[in-house]
Design a protein around this motif. Structure first.
Motif, PDB file in Angstrom:
ATOM      1  N   ILE A  56      34.972 -19.583 -47.069  1.00  0.00           N
ATOM      2  CA  ILE A  56      33.597 -19.950 -47.404  1.00  0.00           C
ATOM      3  C   ILE A  56      33.412 -21.403 -46.987  1.00  0.00           C
ATOM      4  CG2 ILE A  56      31.878 -20.246 -49.229  1.00  0.00           C
ATOM      5  CD1 ILE A  56      33.252 -17.956 -50.733  1.00  0.00           C
ATOM      6  N   ASP A  57      32.422 -21.644 -46.160  1.00  0.00           N
ATOM      7  CA  ASP A  57      32.178 -22.981 -45.584  1.00  0.00           C
ATOM      8  C   ASP A  57      33.456 -23.563 -44.993  1.00  0.00           C
ATOM      9  OD1 ASP A  57      29.477 -23.252 -45.725  1.00  0.00           O
ATOM     10  OD2 ASP A  57      29.469 -24.521 -47.514  1.00  0.00           O
ATOM     11  N   PRO A 109      28.838 -19.023 -42.640  1.00  0.00           N
ATOM     12  CA  PRO A 109      29.257 -19.656 -43.897  1.00  0.00           C
ATOM     13  C   PRO A 109      30.288 -18.822 -44.677  1.00  0.00           C
ATOM     14  CG  PRO A 109      26.881 -19.770 -43.659  1.00  0.00           C
ATOM     15  CD  PRO A 109      27.378 -18.879 -42.564  1.00  0.00           C
ATOM     16  N   LYS A 120      24.541 -14.521 -43.152  1.00  0.00           N
ATOM     17  CA  LYS A 120      25.458 -15.641 -43.373  1.00  0.00           C
ATOM     18  C   LYS A 120      26.894 -15.155 -43.514  1.00  0.00           C
ATOM     19  CE  LYS A 120      21.854 -18.405 -45.462  1.00  0.00           C
ATOM     20  NZ  LYS A 120      21.394 -19.102 -46.653  1.00  0.00           N
ATOM     21  N   VAL A 174      24.622 -18.969 -50.015  1.00  0.00           N
ATOM     22  CA  VAL A 174      24.897 -17.886 -49.070  1.00  0.00           C
ATOM     23  C   VAL A 174      24.478 -16.520 -49.623  1.00  0.00           C
ATOM     24  CG1 VAL A 174      26.744 -19.114 -47.893  1.00  0.00           C
ATOM     25  CG2 VAL A 174      27.298 -17.660 -49.855  1.00  0.00           C
ATOM     26  N   LYS A 192      26.969 -22.632 -52.484  1.00  0.00           N
ATOM     27  CA  LYS A 192      26.986 -22.712 -51.020  1.00  0.00           C
ATOM     28  C   LYS A 192      25.727 -22.116 -50.390  1.00  0.00           C
ATOM     29  CE  LYS A 192      31.048 -24.581 -50.945  1.00  0.00           C
ATOM     30  NZ  LYS A 192      31.306 -25.923 -50.458  1.00  0.00           N
ATOM     31  N   VAL A 242      25.985 -11.325 -50.987  1.00  0.00           N
ATOM     32  CA  VAL A 242      26.109 -12.220 -49.839  1.00  0.00           C
ATOM     33  C   VAL A 242      25.112 -11.805 -48.760  1.00  0.00           C
ATOM     34  CG1 VAL A 242      27.646 -12.989 -47.980  1.00  0.00           C
ATOM     35  CG2 VAL A 242      28.519 -12.764 -50.309  1.00  0.00           C
ATOM     36  N   ASP A 243      24.414 -12.781 -48.232  1.00  0.00           N
ATOM     37  CA  ASP A 243      23.413 -12.549 -47.184  1.00  0.00           C
ATOM     38  C   ASP A 243      24.126 -12.103 -45.902  1.00  0.00           C
ATOM     39  OD1 ASP A 243      21.426 -12.678 -45.237  1.00  0.00           O
ATOM     40  OD2 ASP A 243      20.686 -14.643 -45.885  1.00  0.00           O
TER      41      ASP A 243
END
Length: 159
Positions: free
Chosen positions: A113-114, A50, A83, A142, A140, A79-80
């Motif tokens: 992003i996406d 993502p 992801k 994320v 999103k 941010v993960d």
């Protein structure tokens, strides 16, 4: 911090050589050429997570200040890592040039992003400072969960 595999060099190698006879009357826009193979490899990279950052170096060892700043902002935003994917453009010149044509943006780093191009370092920092980036990342979904234990405790309290 963040880690993901980078594009395989063989994915970005053109299957054929560029045409030898390019005429000199082509405009600079017409002369730009992003092979289908390179475009497909970049499409695959942009779709790999993502949040995708094309950068110089790796998240652990950025090779330019702008890439370092972009990674730091994404880290501060939370941010993960699961992801997130980063691609080192210094490892493949085809990627380095191709991503600029793909996005029609002349500089690196580049954030997606996406699957949508967000911008380079200046835009990332500006969005971070204004709060737009935090809002976008939250929309999103994320961002990393703070702690699974905290989430489980809150769920138990509600029951």
């Amino acid at each position: 911090m963040f880690s993901r595999t980078i594009l395989s060099r063989q994915l970005l190698r053109p299957a054929f050589a560029a045409p030898a006879a390019r005429t000199t009357f082509l405009t600079s826009i017409q002369a730009r050429f992003l092979s289908d193979q390179t475009r497909q490899a970049i499409d695959k990279a942009v779709s790999s997570a993502p949040v995708v950052l094309f950068m110089k170096g790796t998240p652990e060892t950025p090779q330019c200040g702008f890439s370092r700043a972009s990674i730091q902002v994404l880290g501060m935003q939370g941010v993960d890592p699961a992801k997130f994917a980063a691609f080192n453009v210094l490892e493949d010149n085809e990627l380095r040039q191709g991503i600029k044509e793909y996005s029609d943006w002349p500089t690196i780093p580049q954030l997606y992003i996406d699957k949508e191009f967000v911008g380079g370092c200046d835009i990332i920092v500006s969005m971070h400072q204004s709060g737009e980036l935090a809002k976008l990342l939250e929309e999103k979904k994320v961002l990393a969960v703070e702690s699974e234990g905290v989430a489980e405790e809150e769920a138990a309290k509600k029951e």
